[in-house]
Design a protein around this motif. Structure first.
Motif, PDB file in Angstrom:
ATOM      1  N   ARG A 189       1.166  -1.331   0.001  1.00  0.00           N
ATOM      2  CA  ARG A 189      -0.113  -0.184   0.324  1.00  0.00           C
ATOM      3  C   ARG A 189       0.868   1.113  -0.361  1.00  0.00           C
ATOM      4  N   LEU A 190       0.150   2.192  -0.401  1.00  0.00           N
ATOM      5  CA  LEU A 190       0.702   3.777  -0.523  1.00  0.00           C
ATOM      6  C   LEU A 190       0.198   4.855   0.478  1.00  0.00           C
ATOM      7  N   ASN A 191       0.421   5.571   0.930  1.00  0.00           N
ATOM      8  CA  ASN A 191      -0.518   6.120   1.992  1.00  0.00           C
ATOM      9  C   ASN A 191      -1.735   5.960   2.235  1.00  0.00           C
ATOM     10  N   GLY A 192      -1.380   4.300   2.789  1.00  0.00           N
ATOM     11  CA  GLY A 192      -2.199   3.634   3.220  1.00  0.00           C
ATOM     12  C   GLY A 192      -3.637   2.577   2.519  1.00  0.00           C
ATOM     13  N   ALA A 193      -3.286   3.262   1.099  1.00  0.00           N
ATOM     14  CA  ALA A 193      -4.182   3.195  -0.329  1.00  0.00           C
ATOM     15  C   ALA A 193      -3.611   2.077  -0.798  1.00  0.00           C
ATOM     16  N   GLY A 194      -4.699   0.689  -1.514  1.00  0.00           N
ATOM     17  CA  GLY A 194      -4.401  -0.111  -1.710  1.00  0.00           C
ATOM     18  C   GLY A 194      -5.487  -1.112  -0.980  1.00  0.00           C
ATOM     19  N   ASP A 195      -5.867  -2.467  -1.826  1.00  0.00           N
ATOM     20  CA  ASP A 195      -6.262  -3.492  -1.369  1.00  0.00           C
ATOM     21  C   ASP A 195      -4.967  -4.422  -1.006  1.00  0.00           C
ATOM     22  N   PRO A 200       4.445  -4.113   3.740  1.00  0.00           N
ATOM     23  CA  PRO A 200       4.962  -2.689   4.216  1.00  0.00           C
ATOM     24  C   PRO A 200       4.385  -1.611   3.195  1.00  0.00           C
ATOM     25  N   ASP A 201       3.997  -0.148   3.745  1.00  0.00           N
ATOM     26  CA  ASP A 201       3.506   1.195   3.138  1.00  0.00           C
ATOM     27  C   ASP A 201       4.347   1.313   2.730  1.00  0.00           C
ATOM     28  N   LEU A 202       4.731   2.060   1.256  1.00  0.00           N
ATOM     29  CA  LEU A 202       5.734   2.522   0.868  1.00  0.00           C
ATOM     30  C   LEU A 202       5.663   4.296   0.966  1.00  0.00           C
ATOM     31  N   ASN A 203       4.738   4.323   2.347  1.00  0.00           N
ATOM     32  CA  ASN A 203       4.283   6.045   1.967  1.00  0.00           C
ATOM     33  C   ASN A 203       5.057   6.542   3.728  1.00  0.00           C
ATOM     34  N   ILE A 204       3.999   5.480   4.357  1.00  0.00           N
ATOM     35  CA  ILE A 204       4.073   5.742   5.421  1.00  0.00           C
ATOM     36  C   ILE A 204       4.231   4.813   6.559  1.00  0.00           C
ATOM     37  N   PRO A 205       5.029   5.317   7.534  1.00  0.00           N
ATOM     38  CA  PRO A 205       5.735   6.555   8.124  1.00  0.00           C
ATOM     39  C   PRO A 205       6.717   6.140   7.284  1.00  0.00           C
ATOM     40  N   ASN A 207       8.999   6.737   3.409  1.00  0.00           N
ATOM     41  CA  ASN A 207       9.170   6.777   1.762  1.00  0.00           C
ATOM     42  C   ASN A 207      10.341   6.241   1.640  1.00  0.00           C
ATOM     43  N   PRO A 208      10.340   4.306   0.886  1.00  0.00           N
ATOM     44  CA  PRO A 208      12.081   3.732   0.646  1.00  0.00           C
ATOM     45  C   PRO A 208      12.808   4.963   0.114  1.00  0.00           C
ATOM     46  N   THR A 209      12.777   6.121  -0.749  1.00  0.00           N
ATOM     47  CA  THR A 209      13.571   6.749  -1.109  1.00  0.00           C
ATOM     48  C   THR A 209      14.178   7.985  -0.008  1.00  0.00           C
ATOM     49  N   GLU A 210      13.083   8.074   1.305  1.00  0.00           N
ATOM     50  CA  GLU A 210      14.093   9.081   2.180  1.00  0.00           C
ATOM     51  C   GLU A 210      15.163   7.770   3.373  1.00  0.00           C
ATOM     52  N   TYR A 211      15.017   6.882   3.036  1.00  0.00           N
ATOM     53  CA  TYR A 211      15.714   5.961   4.492  1.00  0.00           C
ATOM     54  C   TYR A 211      16.984   5.469   3.012  1.00  0.00           C
ATOM     55  N   PHE A 212      17.072   4.973   1.987  1.00  0.00           N
ATOM     56  CA  PHE A 212      17.996   4.825   0.946  1.00  0.00           C
ATOM     57  C   PHE A 212      19.224   5.664   0.679  1.00  0.00           C
ATOM     58  N   ALA A 213      20.117   5.757   0.811  1.00  0.00           N
ATOM     59  CA  ALA A 213      21.425   6.749   0.189  1.00  0.00           C
ATOM     60  C   ALA A 213      21.813   5.879  -1.114  1.00  0.00           C
ATOM     61  N   SER A 214      22.207   6.483  -2.011  1.00  0.00           N
ATOM     62  CA  SER A 214      22.187   6.825  -2.669  1.00  0.00           C
ATOM     63  C   SER A 214      21.769   5.206  -4.456  1.00  0.00           C
ATOM     64  N   ASP A 215      22.733   4.596  -4.356  1.00  0.00           N
ATOM     65  CA  ASP A 215      22.007   3.709  -4.917  1.00  0.00           C
ATOM     66  C   ASP A 215      21.737   2.751  -4.714  1.00  0.00           C
ATOM     67  N   PHE A 216      21.567   2.586  -3.361  1.00  0.00           N
ATOM     68  CA  PHE A 216      20.743   1.623  -2.829  1.00  0.00           C
ATOM     69  C   PHE A 216      19.973   1.321  -2.855  1.00  0.00           C
ATOM     70  N   ALA A 259       6.713  10.703  -1.500  1.00  0.00           N
ATOM     71  CA  ALA A 259       7.594  11.549  -0.191  1.00  0.00           C
ATOM     72  C   ALA A 259       6.672  12.697   0.512  1.00  0.00           C
ATOM     73  N   LYS A 260       6.314  13.573  -0.815  1.00  0.00           N
ATOM     74  CA  LYS A 260       6.394  15.316  -0.251  1.00  0.00           C
ATOM     75  C   LYS A 260       4.394  15.626  -0.488  1.00  0.00           C
ATOM     76  N   ARG A 261       4.082  13.821  -0.074  1.00  0.00           N
ATOM     77  CA  ARG A 261       2.716  13.842  -0.396  1.00  0.00           C
ATOM     78  C   ARG A 261       1.741  12.585   0.289  1.00  0.00           C
ATOM     79  N   LYS A 262       2.551  12.931   1.828  1.00  0.00           N
ATOM     80  CA  LYS A 262       1.928  11.847   2.357  1.00  0.00           C
ATOM     81  C   LYS A 262       0.538  12.366   3.138  1.00  0.00           C
ATOM     82  N   THR A 263      -0.334  11.448   3.819  1.00  0.00           N
ATOM     83  CA  THR A 263      -1.203  11.380   4.195  1.00  0.00           C
ATOM     84  C   THR A 263      -1.656  10.435   5.217  1.00  0.00           C
ATOM     85  N   ALA A 264      -2.793  11.130   6.490  1.00  0.00           N
ATOM     86  CA  ALA A 264      -2.370  11.222   7.903  1.00  0.00           C
ATOM     87  C   ALA A 264      -2.935   9.689   7.768  1.00  0.00           C
ATOM     88  N   LEU A 265      -2.817   8.546   8.290  1.00  0.00           N
ATOM     89  CA  LEU A 265      -3.506   7.488   8.374  1.00  0.00           C
ATOM     90  C   LEU A 265      -4.321   7.788   9.663  1.00  0.00           C
TER      91      LEU A 265
END
Length: 265
Positions: A189-195, A200-205, A207-216, A259-265
């Protein structure tokens, strides 16, 4: 959870014939495995490089299009598995009779399929497989196994307003959203949205682009076990044949945007 339990009960209700539920608009039809195995259009097919078994497999299967007689090419479908895997599938791809062709493989209890791994069940009782998948760039997420239900739904953007990028997002980000739907929504899911009830959710809490550095992040998508060797890990690697480099960059662009468009669960 209620849907998952209901599907589980549906499939285990009979020791001799499992059942598949196909919902098309207001019409619902339940097919038993016995009915499908004896269907006039059932065929014996060979699947080289089967996605679930990683080898050539032979199945008794029915063209999925014959079960979707009320579906139009512009419609959208979803195949839901017992474990919560929910594959988003454009109807046009499932209905195609040229190039890649979709089949519903049906397990016969008298001749069961092998387990997926030691101590694991088989891919049955129902498994969506493809002949000539390379002609339409069919990815591994479009091979759902242990399917319980196939249902017609509204398009993803309509069902889940928290998923589309901003209207003024770049063409790359918009294309990345399409890549996300094809390759990621079946598990995440992303932003809690999906079936999906699988990963895991890919934006909350975060986004993977926030914690994977460089090309990881790219390395992780290509080969998850190369970064986190975890025997229980179930995320597949996405090769360049499945996810070409340009599509991978579009997917990452979409994730960075979201990552800049997170919504509250």
């Amino acid at each position: 959870m209620k849907f998952l339990l209901a599907s589980l009960l549906l499939l285990t209700a009979s020791a001799h014939s499992a059942e598949l539920q196909v919902t098309q608009g207001d019409h619902r039809h339940t097919w038993s495995s016995a009915e499908l195995l004896s269907h006039p259009q059932a065929r014996d097919i060979e699947i080289p490089a089967d996605v679930a078994y990683k080898r050539t497999m032979h199945y008794r299967a029915v063209p999925i299009a014959v079960l979707l007689d009320r579906i139009a090419p512009g419609d959208h479908l979803q195949a839901v598995a017992l474990d919560g895997f929910a594959a988003e599938l454009p109807a046009a791809t499932l209905l195609a009779t040229q190039g890649a062709r979709a089949w519903l493989a049906v397990e016969d209890t008298k001749n069961p399929w092998p387990p997926l791994a030691k101590g694991k069940p088989s891919a049955g009782p129902f498994y969506l497989v493809w002949t000539n998948p390379q002609t339409s760039q069919i990815g591994p997420e479009q091979w759902p196994f242990q399917v319980a239900t196939i249902r017609q739904l509204a398009p993803v953007a309509q069902r889940f307003p928290a998923l589309p990028p901003a209207a003024d997002a770049s063409a790359e980000v918009q294309a990345g959203f399409a890549t996300y739907q094809k390759n990621c929504m079946a598990c995440h899911r992303l932003n809690g949205a999906g079936d999906a009830e699988f990963g895991p959710d890919l934006n909350i809490p975060h986004n993977p682009t926030e914690y994977f550095a460089s090309d990881f992040l790219r390395q992780y998508i290509r080969d998850p076990q190369s970064l986190r060797h975890w025997p229980q890990g179930r995320m597949p690697g996405f090769s360049e044949q499945v996810l070409p480099p340009a599509e991978l960059e579009r997917l990452i662009a979409y994730l960075q945007h979201m990552a800049k468009r997170k919504t509250a669960l």
